[in-house]
Design an enzyme around this catalytic site. Structure first.
Site, PDB file in Angstrom:
ATOM      1  N   GLU A   1       0.825  -1.209   0.000  1.00  0.00           N
ATOM      2  CA  GLU A   1       0.000   0.000   0.000  1.00  0.00           C
ATOM      3  C   GLU A   1       0.857   1.256   0.000  1.00  0.00           C
ATOM      4  O   GLU A   1       0.528   2.242  -0.678  1.00  0.00           O
ATOM      5  CB  GLU A   1      -0.929   0.002   1.230  1.00  0.00           C
TER       6      GLU A   1
ATOM      7  N   ALA B   1      22.092 -47.866   3.168  1.00  0.00           N
ATOM      8  CA  ALA B   1      22.381 -49.298   3.121  1.00  0.00           C
ATOM      9  C   ALA B   1      22.826 -49.787   4.498  1.00  0.00           C
ATOM     10  O   ALA B   1      22.998 -48.994   5.438  1.00  0.00           O
ATOM     11  CB  ALA B   1      23.455 -49.582   2.082  1.00  0.00           C
TER      12      ALA B   1
ATOM     13  N   SER C   1      24.679 -43.717   1.982  1.00  0.00           N
ATOM     14  CA  SER C   1      23.401 -43.168   1.543  1.00  0.00           C
ATOM     15  C   SER C   1      23.526 -42.224   0.356  1.00  0.00           C
ATOM     16  O   SER C   1      22.518 -41.713  -0.126  1.00  0.00           O
ATOM     17  CB  SER C   1      22.728 -42.415   2.700  1.00  0.00           C
TER      18      SER C   1
ATOM     19  N   LEU D   1      23.422 -28.825   4.255  1.00  0.00           N
ATOM     20  CA  LEU D   1      22.083 -28.243   4.392  1.00  0.00           C
ATOM     21  C   LEU D   1      22.003 -26.846   3.789  1.00  0.00           C
ATOM     22  O   LEU D   1      21.435 -25.924   4.379  1.00  0.00           O
ATOM     23  CB  LEU D   1      21.625 -28.210   5.856  1.00  0.00           C
TER      24      LEU D   1
END
Length: 343
Positions: free
Chosen positions: A58, A168, A173, A209
């Site tokens: 606005e 595994a 992984s 990450l």
């Protein structure tokens, strides 16, 4: 209001909603667009919110309009705010600018900022609210859900083999899913405010990450990294790098962690913790969405995708509603929500 005027209101309100799509994601503030129209039907100002700490939509539109705002109608995708934060209340700014009428789509679900419509009415301004509310809410789906929940919206992301293994038997992984799926994860990570893991994942996988492109280059804007648990994370861990900010939260209470993140302005959590942390969030009913990547592979042993949920019989199974299924390279991505809950 006659029908042509009603159709004009909807057209201009849709323009405000379209402008809101220019606002950035993620951001602790909602995406908002605004259009100012003079009494003779001329658009005299437009604006959208550019992110936390910047002028609201606005205010942007009022700056463009200048004196032409007097007597104008303001079309806003979200009810003008009614509180002073980093910026002042938009409801007051519209009234002081001499706007004669305000039409807004979605009522503000934030109890701190709501009430702008009432403030405008008290100032003698004609107000129409709730038009195209569903369309406007879709622009701020997760932000709206977080405000209604009173905590961050939680997306649990998991990548597993067809038999539900995330690694595994030897612990390896990388990589269960394809480069296409990993790129998709980074695309979705970038839309979140924080990525949460437990200390178990931090110590076992030493993850970065971060959000990265296909060449491994970190994105300019990184979500907050959050590590939940009591075990210390070593100084050489990648989570302690300068690539992104990391918050270490002690304890194992998902609700307490979410409350602290909510107070910090985090509205969307991307949960990437292992089976134990994911199970804790699920047991407490704190997962709102599941993004599961399934690779066309079988291991037969290894870490399961989810830990103990305290379910002893099939009748008590936690059921999920399937929202979307998409093939991503050789893998399949499923988006699900707890049964009966809004995704």
């Amino acid at each position: 209001m006659n029908r042509p005027d009603a159709e004009r209101d909807l057209t201009l309100l849709r323009r405000a909603i379209a402008l809101a799509l220019n606002s950035p994601l993620p951001d602790p503030n909602p995406r908002v667009g605004a259009v100012l129209v003079s009494p003779d039907g001329i658009v005299v100002g437009e604006g959208w919110h550019h992110g936390a700490g910047t002028p609201h939509a606005e205010i942007e539109a009022l700056r463009v309009a200048g004196d032409a705002a007097r007597g104008a109608t303001a079309y806003v995708s979200l009810e003008p705010c009614n509180h002073t934060g980093r910026t002042g209340p938009c409801a007051v700014a519209l009234a002081e600018a001499g706007v004669a009428r305000v039409v807004f789509a979605q009522p503000d679900p934030n109890p701190t900022a709501a009430g702008g419509g009432d403030t405008l009415r008290e100032a003698g301004i004609e107000v129409a609210g709730g038009l195209l509310a569903t369309e406007a809410e879709a622009v701020n789906r997760i932000w709206t859900r977080a405000l209604r929940l009173g905590r961050p919206y939680v997306t649990w992301k998991v990548a597993a083999t067809l038999d539900g293994r995330t690694s595994a038997a030897d612990g390896s992984s990388q990589w269960i899913t394809s480069p296409d799926a990993r790129a998709d994860v980074h695309r979705l990570r970038a839309l979140c405010d924080a990525i949460v893991v437990g200390t178990g994942t931090a110590l076992a996988d030493d993850p970065r990450l971060t959000v990265r492109d296909s060449q491994g280059t970190p994105a300019p804007r990184q979500p907050l990294r959050v590590v939940l648990g009591d075990r210390p994370v070593p100084a050489h861990a990648q989570l302690r790098s300068s690539e992104a900010q990391t918050l270490f939260l002690t304890g194992h209470d998902p609700a307490a962690a979410l409350a602290e993140l909510h107070r910090a302005g985090i509205r969307h959590v991307w949960l990437e913790g292992g089976a134990t942390l994911a199970a804790a969030f699920l047991r407490d009913g704190l997962v709102d969405e599941v993004v599961a990547y399934l690779a066309p592979a079988l291991l037969g042993a290894g870490r399961p995708m989810i830990g103990d949920l305290g379910i002893g019989t099939l009748a008590d199974a936690l059921h999920l509603d399937l929202v979307d299924v998409t093939r991503v390279g050789p893998d399949v991505r499923m988006i699900l929500a707890p049964a009966g809950r809004e995704a």
